[in-house]
Design a protein around this motif. Structure first.
Motif, PDB file in Angstrom:
ATOM      1  N   GLU A   1      -0.368   3.287   9.945  1.00  0.00           N
ATOM      2  CA  GLU A   1      -0.441   4.553   9.214  1.00  0.00           C
ATOM      3  C   GLU A   1      -1.848   5.123   9.326  1.00  0.00           C
ATOM      4  O   GLU A   1      -2.837   4.388   9.364  1.00  0.00           O
ATOM      5  N   ARG A   2      -1.922   6.426   9.405  1.00  0.00           N
ATOM      6  CA  ARG A   2      -3.208   7.107   9.476  1.00  0.00           C
ATOM      7  C   ARG A   2      -3.667   7.433   8.068  1.00  0.00           C
ATOM      8  O   ARG A   2      -2.974   8.145   7.324  1.00  0.00           O
ATOM      9  N   PRO A   3      -4.821   6.928   7.641  1.00  0.00           N
ATOM     10  CA  PRO A   3      -5.272   7.225   6.279  1.00  0.00           C
ATOM     11  C   PRO A   3      -5.542   8.711   6.081  1.00  0.00           C
ATOM     12  O   PRO A   3      -5.901   9.427   7.022  1.00  0.00           O
ATOM     13  N   TYR A   4      -5.360   9.156   4.842  1.00  0.00           N
ATOM     14  CA  TYR A   4      -5.768  10.497   4.465  1.00  0.00           C
ATOM     15  C   TYR A   4      -7.268  10.607   4.720  1.00  0.00           C
ATOM     16  O   TYR A   4      -8.001   9.633   4.613  1.00  0.00           O
ATOM     17  N   GLY A   5      -7.750  11.810   5.018  1.00  0.00           N
ATOM     18  CA  GLY A   5      -9.163  11.990   5.344  1.00  0.00           C
ATOM     19  C   GLY A   5     -10.079  12.057   4.133  1.00  0.00           C
ATOM     20  O   GLY A   5     -10.303  11.057   3.455  1.00  0.00           O
ATOM     21  N   ASP A   6     -10.628  13.210   3.839  1.00  0.00           N
ATOM     22  CA  ASP A   6     -11.628  13.393   2.796  1.00  0.00           C
ATOM     23  C   ASP A   6     -10.992  13.288   1.405  1.00  0.00           C
ATOM     24  O   ASP A   6     -10.227  14.160   0.986  1.00  0.00           O
ATOM     25  N   ILE A   7     -11.323  12.226   0.680  1.00  0.00           N
ATOM     26  CA  ILE A   7     -10.698  11.996  -0.620  1.00  0.00           C
ATOM     27  C   ILE A   7     -11.080  13.075  -1.629  1.00  0.00           C
ATOM     28  O   ILE A   7     -10.348  13.327  -2.591  1.00  0.00           O
ATOM     29  N   THR A   8     -12.205  13.742  -1.417  1.00  0.00           N
ATOM     30  CA  THR A   8     -12.607  14.797  -2.352  1.00  0.00           C
ATOM     31  C   THR A   8     -11.652  15.982  -2.299  1.00  0.00           C
ATOM     32  O   THR A   8     -11.630  16.802  -3.217  1.00  0.00           O
TER      33      THR A   8
ATOM     34  N   LYS B   1      -3.680   8.764 -12.913  1.00  0.00           N
ATOM     35  CA  LYS B   1      -2.567   7.885 -12.542  1.00  0.00           C
ATOM     36  C   LYS B   1      -2.467   6.629 -13.402  1.00  0.00           C
ATOM     37  O   LYS B   1      -1.427   5.963 -13.410  1.00  0.00           O
ATOM     38  N   ARG B   2      -3.535   6.251 -14.099  1.00  0.00           N
ATOM     39  CA  ARG B   2      -3.553   5.123 -15.023  1.00  0.00           C
ATOM     40  C   ARG B   2      -3.074   3.807 -14.388  1.00  0.00           C
ATOM     41  O   ARG B   2      -2.191   3.122 -14.923  1.00  0.00           O
ATOM     42  N   PRO B   3      -3.642   3.412 -13.281  1.00  0.00           N
ATOM     43  CA  PRO B   3      -3.303   2.095 -12.746  1.00  0.00           C
ATOM     44  C   PRO B   3      -3.767   1.008 -13.709  1.00  0.00           C
ATOM     45  O   PRO B   3      -4.723   1.215 -14.476  1.00  0.00           O
TER      46      PRO B   3
ATOM     47  N   ASP C   1      -0.940  14.372  -6.399  1.00  0.00           N
ATOM     48  CA  ASP C   1      -0.097  14.165  -5.223  1.00  0.00           C
ATOM     49  C   ASP C   1      -0.113  12.726  -4.723  1.00  0.00           C
ATOM     50  O   ASP C   1       0.681  12.357  -3.855  1.00  0.00           O
ATOM     51  N   ILE C   2      -0.995  11.915  -5.263  1.00  0.00           N
ATOM     52  CA  ILE C   2      -1.082  10.510  -4.864  1.00  0.00           C
ATOM     53  C   ILE C   2       0.027   9.731  -5.561  1.00  0.00           C
ATOM     54  O   ILE C   2       0.245   9.889  -6.770  1.00  0.00           O
ATOM     55  N   PRO C   3       0.760   8.896  -4.835  1.00  0.00           N
ATOM     56  CA  PRO C   3       1.865   8.143  -5.459  1.00  0.00           C
ATOM     57  C   PRO C   3       1.386   7.260  -6.609  1.00  0.00           C
ATOM     58  O   PRO C   3       0.232   6.795  -6.624  1.00  0.00           O
TER      59      PRO C   3
ATOM     60  N   CYS D   1       0.831  -1.196   0.000  1.00  0.00           N
ATOM     61  CA  CYS D   1       0.000   0.000   0.000  1.00  0.00           C
ATOM     62  C   CYS D   1       0.868   1.249   0.000  1.00  0.00           C
ATOM     63  O   CYS D   1       1.782   1.388   0.822  1.00  0.00           O
ATOM     64  N   VAL D   2       0.581   2.183  -0.910  1.00  0.00           N
ATOM     65  CA  VAL D   2       1.348   3.428  -0.986  1.00  0.00           C
ATOM     66  C   VAL D   2       0.504   4.645  -0.624  1.00  0.00           C
ATOM     67  O   VAL D   2       1.027   5.752  -0.511  1.00  0.00           O
ATOM     68  N   PHE D   3      -0.816   4.434  -0.444  1.00  0.00           N
ATOM     69  CA  PHE D   3      -1.705   5.533  -0.070  1.00  0.00           C
ATOM     70  C   PHE D   3      -3.031   4.936   0.377  1.00  0.00           C
ATOM     71  O   PHE D   3      -3.524   3.972  -0.204  1.00  0.00           O
TER      72      PHE D   3
END
Length: 339
Positions: free
Chosen positions: A47-54, A103-105, A60-62, A27-29
């Motif tokens: 790890e503390r997850p990022y909050g509001d994804i909106t 990001k084109r995963p 900035d996401i890896p 997991c990278v994010f």
């Protein structure tokens, strides 16, 4: 499977992360807006997850190879009002979409309630599939059940797999032999037993195992829950899809753990007596290991497990996606973004 990088959106307490890590993922994010769920996630994964994804800038996401997302199901669940995209939570799919576009995963694995597939006569699902196809993904959708993947829980869920490298074949999922609730029960208490005067068991001539779900409804607690518009003999039973007064047999499967059941009122008949499932047993019903730390209040713990995903079921989807060559590793991220 070759190791891959992933992001964990609408992460809850990390059920999809566990499934990914079981298949070699890193997991990278992660992102989870509910503070109590995020605290449990942090307690287990460090790890503390990022909050509001909106509010997250997709740039900035890896870089990553796979997006996992159990985007909010309330707008599509029969437990809610089924407002779909009219509900603000229903639009959160488009945050997954904007991240995928940037990001084109190589692959996305998304999960929602069974009724997501049929919401608004299938229009909601068609919008989601069309949006993913528009940015280059091949999409496969299927409703699958946790009871077919080694868990004694009747839990149908809509699974969406989108890939840049082909179309996922659900027919290649390897199902497991069905097991019963007895397989997840703790051997030592303390247990919360119910006084026999407070429940009624149905006769053997009435009790039958439901073939498709494997459920065996054997009785109910003596509580007059419904007063108006009920058939004779159903006064003690909650409305459709709500189970807090029903008793099921431990030698069969268990109904879906519900996010709205914050008191953990899940009752089983075992060895002739009725008791409540423990928190640990509920977590086992979702495939969480005993090493998983249950944190927060009891109310939060029951909501969190009801909101989570069946870990072995998602793990099998990930395994099959890797076997089918749909998960490409990170050295191709830049090429995918340029395509």
């Amino acid at each position: 499977m070759q190791s891959f990088k992933f992001i964990d959106l609408f992460a809850g307490i990390g059920g999809m992360r566990q499934a990914a890590e079981m298949n070699g993922g890193t997991c990278v994010f992660s992102s989870e807006i509910n503070r109590e769920a995020a605290a449990t996630y942090e307690a287990n994964f460090g790890e503390r997850p990022y909050g509001d994804i909106t509010r997250a800038d997709e740039n900035d996401i890896p870089d990553h190879d796979v997006i996992f997302g159990g985007f909010p199901c309330q707008p599509f669940s029969i437990c809610g009002f089924k407002r779909g995209f009219e509900d603000a939570r229903g639009t959160l799919f488009f945050d997954i979409l904007r991240i995928a576009k940037a990001k084109r995963p190589s692959c996305l694995v998304l999960e929602n309630v069974k009724h997501f597939a049929s919401h608004d006569k299938g229009n909601t699902l068609r919008v989601v599939v069309a949006a993913l196809e528009e940015i280059g993904y091949s999409v496969a959708v299927e409703v699958i059940n946790a009871v077919d993947f080694g868990l004694p829980q009747n839990r149908d869920r809509t699974i969406i797999v989108a890939s840049l490298n082909g179309t996922f074949d659900f027919g290649k999922l390897v199902q497991s032999e069905r097991v019963t609730v007895a397989s997840v029960l703790e051997s030592n208490g303390p247990f919360e037993y119910v006084d026999p005067a407070e429940y009624t068991l149905l006769g053997d001539d009435v009790v039958k195992v439901q073939k498709q779900s494997g459920l065996r409804f054997v009785g109910y607690r003596n509580r007059n829950l419904r007063k108006v518009g009920v058939r004779e003999g159903t006064e003690h039973l909650s409305r459709v899809h709500k189970q807090p007064n029903r008793i099921y047999c431990a030698t069969a499967t268990h109904p879906t753990l519900a996010a709205g059941e914050s008191s953990g009122r899940y009752w089983i008949l075992i060895d002739g007596v009725v008791r409540k499932l423990t928190q640990r047993e509920c977590y086992r019903l979702q495939g969480f290991p005993d090493s998983f730390e249950i944190s927060g209040s009891a109310t939060a713990a029951y909501r969190q497990i009801g909101n989570s995903v069946p870990v072995p079921m998602i793990a099998e989807v990930v395994r099959a996606a890797g076997e089918q060559g749909l998960i490409a590793v990170s050295d191709g991220v830049e090429a995918r973004r340029a395509a």
